[in-house]
Design an enzyme around this catalytic site. Structure first.
Site, PDB file in Angstrom:
ATOM      1  N   CYS A  53       0.828  -1.210   0.000  1.00  0.00           N
ATOM      2  CA  CYS A  53       0.000   0.000   0.000  1.00  0.00           C
ATOM      3  C   CYS A  53       0.862   1.260   0.000  1.00  0.00           C
ATOM      4  O   CYS A  53       0.521   2.260  -0.631  1.00  0.00           O
ATOM      5  CB  CYS A  53      -0.918   0.009   1.219  1.00  0.00           C
ATOM      6  SG  CYS A  53      -2.057  -1.381   1.286  1.00  0.00           S
ATOM      7  N   ARG A 130      -7.677  -4.171  -3.030  1.00  0.00           N
ATOM      8  CA  ARG A 130      -7.126  -3.090  -3.850  1.00  0.00           C
ATOM      9  C   ARG A 130      -8.079  -2.791  -5.009  1.00  0.00           C
ATOM     10  O   ARG A 130      -7.882  -3.255  -6.128  1.00  0.00           O
ATOM     11  CB  ARG A 130      -5.753  -3.486  -4.368  1.00  0.00           C
ATOM     12  CG  ARG A 130      -4.779  -3.793  -3.266  1.00  0.00           C
ATOM     13  CD  ARG A 130      -3.383  -4.083  -3.784  1.00  0.00           C
ATOM     14  NE  ARG A 130      -2.591  -4.689  -2.734  1.00  0.00           N
ATOM     15  CZ  ARG A 130      -2.123  -4.027  -1.683  1.00  0.00           C
ATOM     16  NH1 ARG A 130      -2.353  -2.723  -1.562  1.00  0.00           N
ATOM     17  NH2 ARG A 130      -1.436  -4.643  -0.748  1.00  0.00           N
TER      18      ARG A 130
END
Length: 216
Positions: A53, A130
């Protein structure tokens, strides 16, 4: 005894109004309506202070000006608190030298994540996968991309996708695989036999009646 059916995530639909929301972010309260008149890339990440991330948020941050040039805002999301987001943003700046300029939604109650189908039971019941959503200036959902927990998405592809959508809207054309601005675009095929017969003489880069290109 029959096993209880697994709850399936509610999925938004392309070319329909994007699910509305009002949420707390690192830049104060934000609503989908705040972005009316501009394109929006809404993207989720599983958790703050995670390595994949961090690379993705750094990628979006370093390309934020390029999205802005396209009249497109960025809005992140994870199921973490505002304070966790702020601490993570400061860590990215301190350790990687990257300033995160866009807001991050603190979706602790998972309302936004659930509305956009970001909670995938096969991956996680407590973290958003995601997921990336491209929303147009009228608030219509135009594209969705989903990636697994283990693999980072391509920010360059999201940027390319926004450019492609804007080109299609502006010129009534389609774009081929891996198209970038300046390359030929695809002309929609004719809808009648007469139109198909005439297509060869209409001045396009002709391969067949259904496959023609032109340069903008």
């Amino acid at each position: 005894m029959q096993a209880q059916a697994e709850t399936q995530p509610v999925m938004p639909q392309l070319n329909r109004p994007a699910p509305g929301f009002t949420a707390k972010t690192t830049h104060g309260q934000k609503s989908l309506s705040d972005y009316t008149g501009r394109w929006l890339v809404l993207f989720a990440h599983p958790a703050d202070f995670t390595p994949v991330c961090t690379t993705e948020f750094s990628g979006f941050a370093t390309r934020a000006d390029q999205f802005a040039e396209l009249n497109c805002d960025l809005l992140g999301l994870s199921i973490d608190s505002v304070h966790a987001h702020i601490a993570w943003k400061r860590s990215i700046k301190d350790n990687f030298g990257v300033e995160i300029p866009f807001p991050i939604i603190a979706d602790l109650d998972m309302k936004v994540a659930n509305a956009y189908g970001m909670i995938q039971p096969g991956a996680s019941d407590t973290a958003a996968v995601r997921a990336t959503f491209v929303i147009d200036p009228e608030g219509v959902l135009r594209a969705m991309l989903y990636y697994p927990m283990t693999n980072g998405r391509s920010v360059d592809e999201v940027l390319r996708l926004v450019k492609s959508l804007q080109t299609s809207d502006a010129h009534g054309v389609a774009t081929p695989e891996n198209w970038i601005p300046g390359e030929p675009v695809i002309v929609p095929p004719p809808n009648t036999a007469e139109g198909a017969e005439a297509r060869k003489d209409e001045g396009y880069e002709y391969t067949d009646w259904y496959f023609c290109k032109k340069t903008l």
